[in-house]
Write an enzyme that holds these catalytic residues in place. Structure first.
Site: not given
Lengths: 272, 272, 272, 272, 272, 272
Positions: C54, C138, C168
């Protein structure tokens, strides 16, 4: 030095507050149009007189055309019959806003009233964003104009200040006014601030002096740049000697609207 | 009498506000370390000079080691290319906080900016808890450091004041600054209050003088003990004569960030 | 019937959630570009693979050009060294947003995290408008991207949903996850809702299933049209049998971020 | 000129604040009943002495009968054994309110305390409507009386002001009191405002002087008409020289209640 | 499978709700201590009987020692004489909390009541954080215990759920209860949720079934994990046929507390 | 079984929603008076027809006398000329309220509209207490009636529900209506709930079905006991196939009022 405005219109110019505004705002504009239902005889050189009913849309438009800003203090100033409220305050104010829109007026300063929120309690500590709770048909008409003002800002970019004036008199004659009073000079200061603040969109503000007791939260004074200088301490001794203490349980003591909450319906036989 | 601090570090000390802070905070500390990318020639006896880029973590650590508090005013002071924002404001501020943590610094006073919340409207009447709405990459970097400051307080017990400075210049040169101005003296007062308040955790406060118009709610000034003494009335006549009135419909008039909301992306060809 | 999108890009497509999204969102777009740092071997016919970091702005731009929407789930998924957070999450996300702007992408759905608000307490009952309180570097990087997303909406009209995903996983392995769990299917539902809702501006929403215990206020689910269908009751017996009760006084029990609040600084020796 | 009240009762009249109130409120009433557990020797001509325990309902009733208003500052003034709190502060205050109701007293001004909300943080910026968070059994008893006062207003129309006094001493002896101090004169001003405001229902207000640092929001001062005139700047130099800086991480630094949050349970052996 | 608790104590176990809780919570604990002022004859094998007055601190301590959690439903269940309220509800609940603290109990679930907030209006739409407005001495005692519970959490880490039960009866016998009803099964569900939720600090929650009309905002049900399953529609036809419509202007119709707002003072001759 | 009402009046009974209400509310009253400007030919046995203009106060009074409740859905249903708005919506609604007051009607259910708050954004997540922001003169007239309704409750005890209906049509023909739709059955449910809820004072509620996307907060549905059962998912595929996606930057996409925000002033030449 240049004035802030070429021309402004004051409606209700013959009234109690209108007279104060004629003097107090004179320095802001080269021309001041003074409008009322009655003729004004003591015109200053920079003033121009307009005599008409606010319900007369054409007359309103004639007076509005060419001004930069409007100080709209005209209309019925108290609770009265529905037909009068409808014509003077609802139709009349619509005529003002619609003429302002058609002729590119930049800003309207409107004399709204505590009676738009008169059924809130002193202990509610409301600010200007609280839902309306009018205490009279007069108050309902103020709510109508505030909604109209918001609409003309959101859709047409016409700025408004809706000043919820509490009690503006030469001096406070009774105990409630020891906290609800707006001095004439502070009233002029408030209107001048509303006319000259840099960007206001549609702003609602309470019209009060810097009194010892203040049961509302004046969040929006900062945006207008209003700084009251007067208060009622000069009159306390006289008022407290003359007027007995209020019953704290009376509705008129508990609500912002004072004795308006005790008024009957203006169209009742009983109230005639 | 003993000073509040043995040693403090001022970053951006050669800048417009840094210069003011060197004078204004001198009485608070026995030693003042003055840091910037450029050398400072007029050192006072109590001052020690540090020249480095904030992106240089080692140099930052060297300057931080041993100070009690940091006044972090360094970094890019305006919208500029992303690479610069990233290095100076994001990496640079991280280096400051991380060095402060490693070396037991007690408190950081950070020059955040109105541009962290520049897309809120004057009519929104926000306070310091409103969600961020930056108006520039510069503003986004201020949001980053505010989040970082909150993290270093919550996890490591390092206190911070994030001062969202509006417009701090010798005097207001244009109409917006009549409400957004922070005088140099009030800027020093605000930083001193933030350095000396008894307990601040991580506190965000707006950096404004006591101007006539104030479109935000300064809830946190009380916690810092900041009381501005200046305002822009001394300059009103001059500014209003020189600068035409703002269009109330212009985005730059409606938003707290002013003309920053009209800036193009700094990395666009068009903006070079 | 026509698909909602011609082309969408999923970053982090090789990751735990990315894999779910490849399946779950397939029906929405004719072409799905799947991007990650590692190659994806099991491409479906409608999928196109992109392998890059990225932090590589050019590679990002190449993958973004031509898509209608981006599901940005790439970047470091946990607390890690600052250099990695800076490159992958901060620079990386900037590259995504900037490429999206340059190439007219309509909407970005971003995997933010509970760790942007991890230092709020369960008893604070926050909604999405609460100030950020990150519990990790983070989390600070998530706050940065949320601020960036708001900026790209306000200034450039690029819509974003910032989904603060709690936990999740295939199923909840521990007691905290009995309330913090987001099932894979609900995760897909949430992203699909965020992609297809009619107008979202920049919306923050919490990523949770319909669990029995829910310590936050999901005000914004309505705007996205997200309706979770799963919950953790199927796993309660197993988890409660296997894992002892939490100490209610432990910071990890009291804060939304769970054990992240106990993490040391990732750059400390002690944490290596 | 007529006084505001024919007769008022001050409980705790021999105490630190009671003594101040005897002087400060003398001008308000023709008769001032001064009550305490100990005899008061220096009675003024307008004063009448009552000696009793608040837990003695009959004695309370005898003292209350015939007064217009009660300034209830009696009871245990600090954390102490539950039995004392129960008798003096809970039963005692019930006796005051019940006697007031039976004998038509119009208003009670009650010395509540910061310790009713002592577990809120300085950084919480609370106002008077925040939920109670007492820091001591003493504080719990204050919460009880505030609830009782609200009940007597809602059901019986007996008005109350509950004044959450922070720290009222001749001068601030330590650093916390630089922000928590209420001067004796301001204390008198606050009680006088609470006695004479036109309508208060049941109003909670914080008892603070106009100190430089103020970590709470004094929304209700306006309703009472309280305007403090004193502050702690006169004592800052002395206090800061004598007392070392507080650790910002100490619970006593972070919470409004100060060192009360460090107190053990008063009934523990350890605390005897 | 292991039970959630080794031992729990239910006070008021012989009462209307206590009887339900004995059945409904049996599966949660290996031992259930059932306490009341009267003996309970139908003990189950896992139950142990304790007979005492709550005002008897030693007896309370004896019953509390060794339990993991307390379901405190004992005390006067209705408006009654102050002496009874004081002994049973105030002293009695203090004894429970103090014994719980001394013996390391983890959590107390307390039967608070709608009557702690009975003077709020249905149209106020309050949530659990609204200031207390008790409608009875009974309600005042509930406010006292809620404050006490908050104190024991903040200072001693003893968790509490304060359940403001509205009307828990076998079925709704009158029109108000069509919205204020809490079924016995939902009551058990609520208490079980409060006992087993992972972290609750001190949480206040309303005790209501899922009735068609609900005039309050149940913000905290999520934190407890309470999901009511019953409602009053099964009884509507019967109730509406039997009971005439309420006068909307009657205080008992307008306030959450219902007919409690019409009660006289319990110590008045008139009420005996 | 007895019906809820002896007699109710439905105004606008010949209109789109009026027709639904005639059927849906038939079971509630022994007599239903159906009023409109046009004759209704298909009268049921329990129905009585009244044909008049709302601006005709005498005719309104004749229809109102003797009813228990009024469902006021008459008046101009869309933006139209000011003269029509004034006569039908402002004068007409005043006539309804005034007749209701004079003849002891207990409750009015009024068809207000989303257009009273049409200038709020979907991303504002407003509830019913947000300040009005009308998007049309039609919307301004709705604000007027809401203020009037509040006044008649506060002063005269006449209850009102003001239902801000979004889009009530047989099915949603366009994309905005996928979230703004109110099914005919849900419309009937909402009006029935408003008629039969135990105490409503003056309650504002949004008129929406249980659609997937919902950009407002329906705080007051609980007080009315309204539980929608329909949603737009049955129509989604058809609508999305037929109607292109909305531009998220278009004012009609961003504001609750939809295309009303694009309407010109109804009295402009351009709009005739």
């Amino acid at each position: 030095m240049a004035k802030d405005f070429n021309s402004i219109l004051i409606t209700g110019a013959a009234g109690r507050l209108g007279t104060q505004l004629r003097n107090g705002l004179a320095h802001l504009a080269s021309e001041v149009r003074v409008a009322d239902r009655v003729e004004i005889s003591d015109l200053a050189p920079h003033e121009q007189d307009f005599v008409f009913d606010l319900a007369d849309a054409k007359a309103v438009e004639y007076a509005v055309k060419g001004v930069d800003a409007i100080v709209h203090f005209g209309g019925a100033p108290l609770e009265t019959a529905w037909k009068t409220i409808l014509a003077s305050n609802i139709e009349g104010s619509y005529n003002i806003y619609e003429a302002a829109r058609r002729h590119g007026v930049k800003r309207v300063v409107y004399a709204s009233s505590v009676h738009a929120i008169g059924y809130h309690k002193l202990t509610d500590n409301i600010d200007e964003a609280a839902p309306v709770r009018p205490d009279s048909l007069y108050g309902v008409s103020k709510c109508f104009v505030e909604a109209l003002a918001q609409f003309y800002w959101d859709k047409f970019g016409l700025e408004s200040a809706c000043l919820r004036i509490f009690s503006s008199f030469p001096e406070p004659p009774e105990r409630r006014m020891l906290w609800s009073w707006l001095s004439f000079d502070d009233c002029v200061r408030l209107v001048e601030a509303a006319l000259t603040a840099p960007h206001i969109g549609c702003t609602i503000a309470f019209g009060l002096s810097d009194n010892k007791v203040c049961p509302v939260d004046n969040t929006n004074w900062g945006r207008l740049g209003y700084h009251p200088r007067d208060n009622t301490e000069f009159a306390r001794q006289k008022v407290e000697a003359a007027v007995p203490r209020l019953d704290p349980h009376a509705p008129a003591s508990q609500h912002l609207g004072g004795w308006f909450v005790d008024l009957p319906h203006p169209d009742d036989e009983a109230s005639k």
